[in-house]
Design a protein around this motif. Sequence first.
Motif, PDB file in Angstrom:
ATOM      1  N   GLY A 123       1.031  -1.172   0.018  1.00 31.70           N
ATOM      2  CA  GLY A 123       0.101   0.019   0.010  1.00 31.70           C
ATOM      3  C   GLY A 123       0.905   1.315   0.058  1.00 31.70           C
ATOM      4  O   GLY A 123       0.660   2.386   0.484  1.00 31.70           O
ATOM      5  N   PHE A 124       1.959   1.280  -0.643  1.00 32.40           N
ATOM      6  CA  PHE A 124       2.857   2.444  -0.725  1.00 32.40           C
ATOM      7  C   PHE A 124       2.170   3.405  -1.485  1.00 32.40           C
ATOM      8  O   PHE A 124       1.726   3.149  -2.556  1.00 32.40           O
ATOM      9  CB  PHE A 124       4.164   2.308  -1.349  1.00 32.40           C
ATOM     10  N   SER A 125       2.169   4.711  -1.035  1.00 32.42           N
ATOM     11  CA  SER A 125       1.551   5.752  -1.862  1.00 32.42           C
ATOM     12  C   SER A 125       2.065   7.300  -1.418  1.00 32.42           C
ATOM     13  O   SER A 125       2.866   7.386  -0.469  1.00 32.42           O
ATOM     14  CB  SER A 125       0.017   5.836  -1.817  1.00 32.42           C
ATOM     15  N   TYR A 126       2.028   7.964  -2.599  1.00 33.33           N
ATOM     16  CA  TYR A 126       2.527   9.396  -2.205  1.00 33.33           C
ATOM     17  C   TYR A 126       1.443  10.371  -1.922  1.00 33.33           C
ATOM     18  O   TYR A 126       0.479  10.046  -2.560  1.00 33.33           O
ATOM     19  CB  TYR A 126       3.677   9.903  -3.290  1.00 33.33           C
ATOM     20  N   SER A 127       1.579  11.289  -1.513  1.00 34.68           N
ATOM     21  CA  SER A 127       0.623  12.344  -1.134  1.00 34.68           C
ATOM     22  C   SER A 127       1.436  13.680  -1.262  1.00 34.68           C
ATOM     23  O   SER A 127       2.428  13.965  -0.681  1.00 34.68           O
ATOM     24  CB  SER A 127      -0.288  12.086  -0.021  1.00 34.68           C
ATOM     25  N   LEU A 128       0.688  14.694  -1.300  1.00 38.96           N
ATOM     26  CA  LEU A 128       1.182  16.078  -1.599  1.00 38.96           C
ATOM     27  C   LEU A 128       0.739  16.798  -0.196  1.00 38.96           C
ATOM     28  O   LEU A 128      -0.346  16.907   0.382  1.00 38.96           O
ATOM     29  CB  LEU A 128       0.443  16.948  -2.552  1.00 38.96           C
ATOM     30  N   LYS A 129       1.708  17.355   0.528  1.00 34.82           N
ATOM     31  CA  LYS A 129       1.440  18.163   1.803  1.00 34.82           C
ATOM     32  C   LYS A 129       1.611  19.573   1.469  1.00 34.82           C
ATOM     33  O   LYS A 129       2.708  20.196   1.218  1.00 34.82           O
ATOM     34  CB  LYS A 129       2.585  17.997   2.827  1.00 34.82           C
ATOM     35  N   SER A 130       0.266  20.005   1.156  1.00 40.94           N
ATOM     36  CA  SER A 130       0.182  21.477   0.753  1.00 40.94           C
ATOM     37  C   SER A 130       0.518  22.460   1.748  1.00 40.94           C
ATOM     38  O   SER A 130       0.373  22.348   2.896  1.00 40.94           O
ATOM     39  CB  SER A 130      -1.382  22.004   0.323  1.00 40.94           C
ATOM     40  N   ARG A 131       1.200  23.629   1.333  1.00 36.66           N
ATOM     41  CA  ARG A 131       1.466  24.785   1.910  1.00 36.66           C
ATOM     42  C   ARG A 131       0.589  26.068   1.603  1.00 36.66           C
ATOM     43  O   ARG A 131       0.606  26.497   0.454  1.00 36.66           O
ATOM     44  CB  ARG A 131       3.157  25.190   1.924  1.00 36.66           C
ATOM     45  N   TRP A 132      -0.344  26.554   2.601  1.00 36.88           N
ATOM     46  CA  TRP A 132      -1.093  27.481   2.352  1.00 36.88           C
ATOM     47  C   TRP A 132      -0.545  28.893   3.230  1.00 36.88           C
ATOM     48  O   TRP A 132      -0.411  28.693   4.239  1.00 36.88           O
ATOM     49  CB  TRP A 132      -2.696  27.236   2.457  1.00 36.88           C
TER      50      TRP A 132
END
Length: 173
Positions: A123-132
Amino acid sequence: MNKKSKGCLIFFIMILLIIIIILSWIYYSVSTSHERESNERSECEKTVYISEHPFIVLEKKSKKIENKMSFLLIRNNEIINDTLLKNTSSNNTYYSFNIPFKKIKKTDIVIVCIGDKKYKISGFSYSLKSRWVMFGYNGGECSLDYSQLKINDEMYNFNLLREFENKKTPYLE
């Protein structure tokens, strides 16, 4: 119209023009923020290979200390790579290790054998950690998403990882 009032009028028009330009720039930045974030998120999710070495913490079921861990990398039901780590670090309650393979696909499965126990990591996956920031989206980091990992087909408790990290480097009070 005299020279003085004409000069004041030009000055106020220039100030008004500068304010309109600044407000237009802020409006454009805010209105395109979600679109830019969406594009970066989809690019991040398209990442095929995991190039970092994921750090995993597993709870021990017994007090026995094991100093050998073997790793199998499985792709399409075939063993692609295997590695044996000796003198691994563990304490009485946790096994902690980095997956030793240089490059794995998100769809790969890693089998970790510690003594007579086997752990299937998937279940490896990448996600975006957004900066607002105040005026919208300001980029983000594409990184491994530990909350999507599965250990033996159960969701990985990444709070255990945080707890382990906090024990290694406790907060100062």
